[in-house]
Design an enzyme around this catalytic site. Structure first.
Site, PDB file in Angstrom:
ATOM      1  N   PRO A 192       0.820  -1.220   0.000  1.00  0.00           N
ATOM      2  CA  PRO A 192       0.000   0.000   0.000  1.00  0.00           C
ATOM      3  C   PRO A 192       0.853   1.270   0.000  1.00  0.00           C
ATOM      4  O   PRO A 192       0.555   2.229  -0.713  1.00  0.00           O
ATOM      5  CB  PRO A 192      -0.826  -0.121   1.281  1.00  0.00           C
ATOM      6  CG  PRO A 192      -0.897  -1.588   1.549  1.00  0.00           C
ATOM      7  CD  PRO A 192       0.428  -2.120   1.108  1.00  0.00           C
ATOM      8  N   LYS A 225      13.200  -2.789   1.243  1.00  0.00           N
ATOM      9  CA  LYS A 225      12.185  -2.859   0.190  1.00  0.00           C
ATOM     10  C   LYS A 225      11.583  -1.479  -0.060  1.00  0.00           C
ATOM     11  O   LYS A 225      11.425  -1.050  -1.214  1.00  0.00           O
ATOM     12  CB  LYS A 225      11.090  -3.851   0.582  1.00  0.00           C
ATOM     13  CG  LYS A 225      10.066  -4.113  -0.526  1.00  0.00           C
ATOM     14  CD  LYS A 225       8.946  -5.031  -0.047  1.00  0.00           C
ATOM     15  CE  LYS A 225       9.461  -6.430   0.226  1.00  0.00           C
ATOM     16  NZ  LYS A 225       8.339  -7.358   0.563  1.00  0.00           N
ATOM     17  N   CYS A 383     -18.252  29.504  27.596  1.00  0.00           N
ATOM     18  CA  CYS A 383     -19.092  30.080  26.543  1.00  0.00           C
ATOM     19  C   CYS A 383     -20.567  29.741  26.791  1.00  0.00           C
ATOM     20  O   CYS A 383     -21.194  30.340  27.642  1.00  0.00           O
ATOM     21  CB  CYS A 383     -18.614  29.615  25.175  1.00  0.00           C
ATOM     22  SG  CYS A 383     -19.260  30.590  23.800  1.00  0.00           S
ATOM     23  N   HIS A 508     -13.051  31.249  25.508  1.00  0.00           N
ATOM     24  CA  HIS A 508     -12.610  29.858  25.349  1.00  0.00           C
ATOM     25  C   HIS A 508     -11.163  29.706  25.834  1.00  0.00           C
ATOM     26  O   HIS A 508     -10.220  29.742  25.031  1.00  0.00           O
ATOM     27  CB  HIS A 508     -12.711  29.436  23.883  1.00  0.00           C
ATOM     28  CG  HIS A 508     -14.103  29.218  23.410  1.00  0.00           C
ATOM     29  ND1 HIS A 508     -14.735  27.994  23.481  1.00  0.00           N
ATOM     30  CD2 HIS A 508     -14.998  30.069  22.864  1.00  0.00           C
ATOM     31  CE1 HIS A 508     -15.961  28.102  22.991  1.00  0.00           C
ATOM     32  NE2 HIS A 508     -16.145  29.352  22.615  1.00  0.00           N
ATOM     33  N   GLU A 510      -9.591  27.135  26.698  1.00  0.00           N
ATOM     34  CA  GLU A 510      -8.960  25.885  26.269  1.00  0.00           C
ATOM     35  C   GLU A 510      -7.978  26.094  25.122  1.00  0.00           C
ATOM     36  O   GLU A 510      -7.006  25.333  24.968  1.00  0.00           O
ATOM     37  CB  GLU A 510     -10.015  24.844  25.876  1.00  0.00           C
ATOM     38  CG  GLU A 510     -10.826  25.142  24.620  1.00  0.00           C
ATOM     39  CD  GLU A 510     -12.098  25.927  24.875  1.00  0.00           C
ATOM     40  OE1 GLU A 510     -13.027  25.831  24.047  1.00  0.00           O
ATOM     41  OE2 GLU A 510     -12.155  26.634  25.892  1.00  0.00           O
TER      42      GLU A 510
END
EC number: 6.3.4.2
Length: 536
Positions: A192, A225, A383, A508, A510
């Protein structure tokens, strides 16, 4: 030093961690003393994530200058501690909108507008523009999606052209792909990845570094490979094993030799990386001394990425206190009564209600705030969580009949939360308060104790505000207003007296938290939750 460019692409499957890889590259270079800026290019046609459903896209990360951006910018900021800007997040929609606006204004002098060169030139201008605006040593650009996606083709062509614009010595391609492990035969399969690299080669891009997501270590034969079929030296084939914490990823990539390879390929000094603080933080995360349960009550909990920065800010505060945070994800729609609230939240040492839009699940959030207030459980409202706390208190403590938000009921009898007069009759996208705003903090408040300052700046993303008409009715109650925006006299922070820790903010916090430097409010919230558990 002239800016150098690193492009991170992905292949085989999506969600392998391109954002974390790009963030880790930024961190490894910054730890060596180089300046870095990360940015994200997304192939979707939305102009930005601001109006996208969180279930489809996860959280919207807000930059200091008010950009509504992809959540990967949160990873970039948390790993590098470099504040980003609106221009660090670009979607195909933003690119095409700019081109079409220019075409309508006659900017192409009546010429035919095409993908090549006009779309690719616009993408390149945003890449080069970041270097010109920031002057950073390294501009690290993540290309969203997977190589071969039709939407991503203009971006792939643009970065191919960039290499010839800036020179090979100033440009590098990093390709991330999956090496699946098949238990039945006990082998890692490289095919893949080979096909993914081949597809990239078909677009004219030769990767310089291959990062291999795998469950097992790469054997010598596997490396040989991959090297043979991808034209990449074996030392530039970097394994990226699944980690217990995302914060271990840069350390693993450094141990695998990525930092050394980056410096070698760019022919720059491989300075000794300063990663000791980060290593100590990861070790603390893996060896906590305590554990607490925090209930996160929201409307998008089926997709935790919708609250990614909140969850990471809680984790960071936990690390600071050497405490493991067990997150209890609670769907607010399922809380329909006080009995439900007690059942869902009985094990919580602390409760957090984060942001959101719309009226779905609001009743459950009101019951949550009431449960936390009446049972003295540490509560942190962000908030929407702040607006909920104000409405609940107005209804149940101040007996203000019909107290509500005009967002949920346009004809609310007492709109404690409302649009400000200058926001009304404005298109919905123009009413948001976005980005950094000042906040003045009241002396003696929990907020002052956390910030140790009387003036702060925090990032906002909301439309509705506390209605100042009702401030007098709250005046002699246990709910105090401890933070205000001085420019517009808007309430930013509310707190409860006679409660261990009940703080709700309009902004906010965070977004400003870092894993090795937690936000002050999250830090104090977790400390109180630890104390709350100890006092039970």
């Amino acid at each position: 030093m002239k800016s150098k460019f690193i492009f991170v692409t992905g292949g085989v499957v999506s969600s392998l961690g391109k954002g974390l890889t790009a963030a880790s590259i930024g961190m490894l270079l910054k730890s060596r003393g180089y300046s870095v800026v990360n940015q994200k290019f997304d192939p979707y046609l939305n102009v930005d994530p601001g109006t996208m459903n969180p279930y489809q896209h996860g959280e919207v990360f807000v930059t200091e200058d008010g950009g509504e951006t992809d959540l990967d910018l949160g990873h970039y900021e948390r790993f590098t501690d470099v504040p980003l800007h609106k221009f660090n997040s670009t979607s195909a929609g933003k690119v095409y909108l700019s081109i079409l606006d220019r075409e309508r204004a006659g900017g192409y002098n009546g010429g035919t507008v095409q993908v090549v060169p006009h779309v690719t030139d616009e993408i390149q201008s945003r890449i080069i523009g970041t270097a010109e605006q920031t002057g950073a040593d390294f501009i690290i650009s993540e290309i969203g999606g997977t190589v071969g996606d039709i939407e991503a083709l203009p971006f792939i062509e643009a970065i191919r052209q960039i290499r010839y614009t800036v020179g090979k010595e100033n440009c590098m391609f990093v390709h991330l792909g999956l090496l699946p492990y098949l238990k039945e035969c006990g082998e890692i399969k490289t095919k893949p990845m080979q096909h993914s690299v081949k597809e990239l080669l078909g677009f004219g891009i030769q990767p310089d570094v291959l990062i291999c997501r795998s469950e097992k270590h790469l054997s010598k034969s596997t490396r040989e490979k991959l090297s043979l079929f991808s034209n990449i030296p074996q030392d530039a084939i970097i394994e990226n094993l699944t980690a217990k914490s995302i914060y271990e990823v840069p350390l693993m990539l450094e141990d695998a030799g990525l930092g050394k390879v980056l410096c070698k390929l760019f022919n720059i000094e491989n300075k000794e990386p300063n990663l000791e603080e980060w290593k100590k933080m990861v070790q603390t995360y893996y060896k906590p001394e305590k554990e607490i349960t925090i209930a996160l009550v929201g409307k998008y909990v089926e997709l935790p990425d919708a609250y990614l920065s909140v969850a990471e800010a809680l984790t960071a505060a936990g690390i600071y206190h050497k405490t493991s945070i067990k997150l209890l994800w609670v769907d607010s729609k399922k809380i329909e009564s006080k009995e439900d609230a007690a059942n869902f939240l009985k094990d919580a040492d602390g409760i957090i209600v984060p942001g959101g839009f719309g009226d779905r699940g609001i009743n459950g959030m009101l019951l949550t705030a009431q449960f936390a207030r009446e049972n003295k459980i540490p509560y942190f409202g962000i908030c929407l969580g702040m607006q909920i706390a104000a409405i609940e208190y107005a209804l149940n403590a101040l007996n203000i009949e019909g107290a509500n938000s005009s967002e949920f009921d346009k004809n609310a009898k007492n709109p404690v939360i409302d649009l400000m007069p200058d926001q009304k009759d404005v298109k919905i996208g123009g009413t948001l308060r976005l980005g950094l705003y000042r906040c003045m903090i009241t002396e003696g408040s929990l907020a002052e104790k956390a910030y140790k300052s009387h003036e702060i700046q925090e990032r906002h993303r909301h439309r509705y505000e506390f209605n100042n008409i009702y401030r007098e009715k709250f005046g002699n109650s246990d709910m105090i207003f401890s933070g205000f925006n001085p420019e517009r006299n808007l309430v930013e922070i509310i707190e409860l007296k006679n409660h261990p820790w009940f703080v709700a903010v309009q902004f906010h916090p965070e977004f400003a938290s870092r894993p090795n430097k937690p936000h002050p409010l999250f830090r104090d919230f977790i400390q109180t939750a630890v104390d709350n558990k100890g006092n039970r």
